[in-house]
Design a protein around this motif. Structure first.
Motif, PDB file in Angstrom:
ATOM      1  N   LEU A   5      -3.280  -6.013  -6.017  1.00 29.11           N
ATOM      2  CA  LEU A   5      -1.907  -6.341  -6.255  1.00 29.11           C
ATOM      3  C   LEU A   5      -1.550  -6.690  -7.747  1.00 29.11           C
ATOM      4  O   LEU A   5      -2.540  -7.363  -8.414  1.00 29.11           O
ATOM      5  CB  LEU A   5      -1.333  -7.832  -5.827  1.00 29.11           C
ATOM      6  CG  LEU A   5      -1.268  -7.792  -4.248  1.00 29.11           C
ATOM      7  CD1 LEU A   5      -0.663  -9.013  -3.939  1.00 29.11           C
ATOM      8  CD2 LEU A   5      -0.694  -6.748  -3.585  1.00 29.11           C
ATOM      9  N   VAL A  82       4.543  -5.227  -8.533  1.00 32.28           N
ATOM     10  CA  VAL A  82       5.049  -6.055  -7.627  1.00 32.28           C
ATOM     11  C   VAL A  82       6.004  -7.080  -8.258  1.00 32.28           C
ATOM     12  O   VAL A  82       5.779  -7.684  -9.366  1.00 32.28           O
ATOM     13  CB  VAL A  82       3.633  -7.168  -7.254  1.00 32.28           C
ATOM     14  CG1 VAL A  82       4.239  -8.231  -6.086  1.00 32.28           C
ATOM     15  CG2 VAL A  82       2.683  -6.165  -6.511  1.00 32.28           C
ATOM     16  N   GLY A 100       7.092  -4.100  -3.910  1.00 31.29           N
ATOM     17  CA  GLY A 100       6.236  -3.181  -4.899  1.00 31.29           C
ATOM     18  C   GLY A 100       6.029  -1.836  -4.479  1.00 31.29           C
ATOM     19  O   GLY A 100       6.688  -1.199  -3.385  1.00 31.29           O
TER      20      GLY A 100
END
Length: 106
Positions: A5, A82, A100
């Motif tokens: 992420l 994100v 995201g």
């Protein structure tokens, strides 16, 4: 490998092969009456309202986990850009959303 992420539009040191699309995860949480009473008392004397901080931490983690699960189902290696958002549903409940762009890496 765990889902990568990032809040940036790229993954440092990696190349994006293609974008899969938007992924999201959300949860709606409400306050427990006992926590609400303790938090109200804490509000009188000041300081961190640990009951609410704990509630929101759990909500953020659950929303992120749900977003990651959706990305995995789509075959993504990572989620870029994100973001987290919160909104009030009622006086006693809030939604936390994580979203995201799911991507496949080279």
């Amino acid at each position: 490998m765990d889902m990568m992420l990032t809040t940036t539009e790229t993954v440092p040191g990696r190349e994006i092969a293609h974008c899969i699309g938007l992924v999201k995860g959300s949860t709606v949480r409400s306050k427990h009456i006992g926590s609400d009473i303790v938090a109200g008392l804490r509000n009188i004397v000041g300081g961190e309202v640990k009951e609410y901080a704990s509630l929101l931490t759990g909500a953020r983690e659950q929303a992120i986990d749900r977003m990651k699960s959706e990305a995995r189902l789509l075959g993504a290696d990572a989620v870029v850009a994100v973001r987290l958002e919160t909104s009030t549903i009622t006086h006693a409940a809030s939604e936390v959303m994580a979203y995201g762009t799911a991507v496949k890496l080279v």
